[in-house]
Every structure is written in C-alpha cells, then in structure tokens.
Design an enzyme around this catalytic site. Structure first.
Site, PDB file in Angstrom:
ATOM      1  N   CYS A 284      42.829  36.462  36.776  1.00  0.00           N
ATOM      2  CA  CYS A 284      43.265  36.984  38.066  1.00  0.00           C
ATOM      3  C   CYS A 284      44.096  35.938  38.798  1.00  0.00           C
ATOM      4  CB  CYS A 284      42.057  37.393  38.907  1.00  0.00           C
ATOM      5  SG  CYS A 284      42.461  37.854  40.601  1.00  0.00           S
TER       6      CYS A 284
ATOM      7  N   CYS B 249      43.355  35.633  42.524  1.00  0.00           N
ATOM      8  CA  CYS B 249      42.087  34.951  42.825  1.00  0.00           C
ATOM      9  C   CYS B 249      42.171  33.447  42.587  1.00  0.00           C
ATOM     10  CB  CYS B 249      40.968  35.510  41.944  1.00  0.00           C
ATOM     11  SG  CYS B 249      40.827  37.302  41.920  1.00  0.00           S
ATOM     12  N   ASP B 250      42.825  33.037  41.494  1.00  0.00           N
ATOM     13  CA  ASP B 250      42.698  31.661  41.028  1.00  0.00           C
ATOM     14  C   ASP B 250      43.977  30.838  41.020  1.00  0.00           C
ATOM     15  OD1 ASP B 250      39.980  32.149  40.527  1.00  0.00           O
ATOM     16  OD2 ASP B 250      40.406  32.939  38.533  1.00  0.00           O
TER      17      ASP B 250
END
Length: 306
Positions: free
Chosen positions: A132, A135-136
């Site tokens: 992701c 997200c990261d």
C-alpha cells in the site's frame, strides 16, 4: 448474543452504502469489519467519484463512515471468523469471540492484495516490502523504490512515490501497461519513473531488510536492482473463503455469483462490491456502492414480506 435485522460483513464502500440505505428503511444494522473504507483507504486519489474532481481515498471513506454513523449503524470493529445457519437466520462469529445473529446478511468483504509467492517475500514484509503506497510511502521518502505491476494500481502507486522518491522503478512482466490513459500519460511524463517491461521478479535479497530485487527476462537472463522499498501491486483476490465454506457458489475466479438483485444461492445472504461477479466485473468504488444500495433494497423487500 446481539440481534440485528441485517448484518453487513465488510466496511468498504459496498458495506457502508448498504448500511446507509438499510438504515433509511428503518432496519437495525450491524457492520462487522476493520477500519471503515476498505481499499479506499489505500487510494492516493479517486478521480471518478461524482461531484469530486479528485478526492483522497481516506477522506471519502471518512465521509461515508460519518454519514452512516449519524444514521445509527452499529460498527463492530472485528473480523468475521465463521458464519453458521440458524433456522431462518444466520449467526456470525468473530475473531474476538463474539457472536451476532441476523435474519439477513450482506457479504461485502471485498478483496485483498495478491502476493508474489516468493520464499523471501514474507521475510521482508515491513522491512522493505509493502502493498500500500498510500499507507507506507512516507517511510521511503528520499529513497530508491520499485513498484511491481502493470495496471492502474501500480501506475498510481508509482506516481505517488515519484513525488517523494528520487527514482522509482516500475516493473511489469508484460510489454505494455494496462489501465486508464490518464495514468499512463502521467507515468510517461514523470522523468524519475523508470519503466522496466518484460521482466519477472524471481527473488528478493537482503540481510536485515530488502536490498535487491532479482529480475529475469527471457532473452537477457538475470539482472539486479538495488532498492530500499518494493510495493507489490499485481492485483487483488476476493475474500470468499468463508462464503465457500457454507456452500456459497463462486465463479471460476472465486467471485460470488450474484443475481440482478445481488442475491446469492444461499437463503437470505446477499453480496455486494468487489467480492461479486456483478456490475459486468467493472470493480470501482462507484459500482461497489451501487451494489451495496441494491443489496440493501433487496433485503428490505424480503424483510417486508415477513
């Protein structure tokens, strides 16, 4: 054991929209799932939601969640572990050991990211391997990264990373990228995205964290790329294992077979969203929401017959 008129399994756009409609029909609704929004939470930008030129995924997810919450839905932040028939109703057991009962169920558990299946993949999850970008990505700001995949999700991940990383490799096992022309054009315009077609990732190496990706082509043999982070965007697979265990009918790609009213072959279980073979297999936030609305309407019609 808590009872509901309708239990919705999954809190993505299909589940949230189903809840919104069911609540307006004055049904008692429980939503079992993780953080509301599903894969919307991982979308850097959604550019095809009516009324929005573009909207960040988590922002749209939060708007949906708050709207449903205000209507009176009960959010159960847990994960479904088992579904059991109980006469004319269904019992849903969660990983936390709780049990809920409902006359009707809408199965909207969505999809999960496919893995490469390499022996070293699990070793480097959280240590260089991620699924992701939204997200990261910030963990890799200023570092060299790579994205594996050839579709929209891979292209949008590469574009997001290109804004914060000096170089992003976009690795595709095929010759051409497949997806929306708008993303394809943006990828071509980004000078720090290096496109590598016709390559398969055959290994990941490193000591404590990911350090190298090993690629192989049919004619040139093996090559190595030094990277700090790798984002795997090779597609999604439906979360239908639980549905199959109770006799649910799936298609050849393990999506739930649904009728026009989103009903399944199981009595009083409807399905909606990316987990189904509905909407001509056009899996978008918009079609997921539409299927959720149809499923809720179908539940209400059946409920009204009682």
């Amino acid at each position: 054991m808590e009872n509901f008129d309708l239990l919705i399994l999954g809190s993505g756009p299909a589940g949230l929209t189903a809840a919104l409609y069911a609540l307006r029909y004055n049904l008692t609704v429980g939503i079992i799932g993780g953080i509301p929004g599903g894969l919307m939470m991982e979308s850097h930008k959604i550019c095809n939601w009516p009324g929005e030129n573009e909207v960040v995924g988590y922002e749209l997810a939060n708007k949906m969640k708050e709207q449903v919450k205000q209507q009176g839905a009960k959010f159960i932040f847990d994960f479904v572990e088992e579904i059991l028939p109980d006469n004319e109703a269904w019992i849903v057991k969660t990983k936390a050991g709780k049990e809920f009962k409902s006359k009707f169920v809408i199965y909207a558990l969505g999809t999960q990211h496919k893995h490469l299946g390499l022996a070293a993949e699990d070793k480097f999850i959280g240590k260089g391997v991620a699924y992701c970008a939204t997200c990261d990505a910030m963990f890799y700001k200023g570092k060299i990264t790579a994205v594996i995949g050839g579709g929209n999700s891979a292209m949008t991940a590469a574009l997001y990373l290109a804004d914060i990383c000096p170089k992003v490799y976009l690795i595709n096992k095929r010759a051409d990228l497949k997806g929306d022309i708008v993303w394809l054009n943006k990828v071509k315009e980004k000078e720090n995205i290096v496109y590598i077609p016709n390559n398969n990732v055959i290994d990941l190496t490193g000591e404590e964290k990911l350090e190298k990706i090993i690629l192989q082509t049919e004619f040139l043999g093996q090559t190595e790329i030094n990277v700090d982070g790798l984002f795997i965007e090779i597609g999604l697979e439906p979360n239908t294992v639980l549905f199959k265990t109770i006799g649910g009918e799936l298609d050849e790609k393990n999506h739930i077979k649904v009728a026009q009213d989103m009903s399944t072959n199981l009595k009083n279980i409807f399905a909606a969203g990316d987990v189904t073979n509905g909407s001509n297999n056009f899996r978008q936030v918009l079609t997921a929401a539409a299927e959720g609305a149809i499923a809720a309407d179908s539940v209400f019609k059946e409920f009204s017959k009682r």
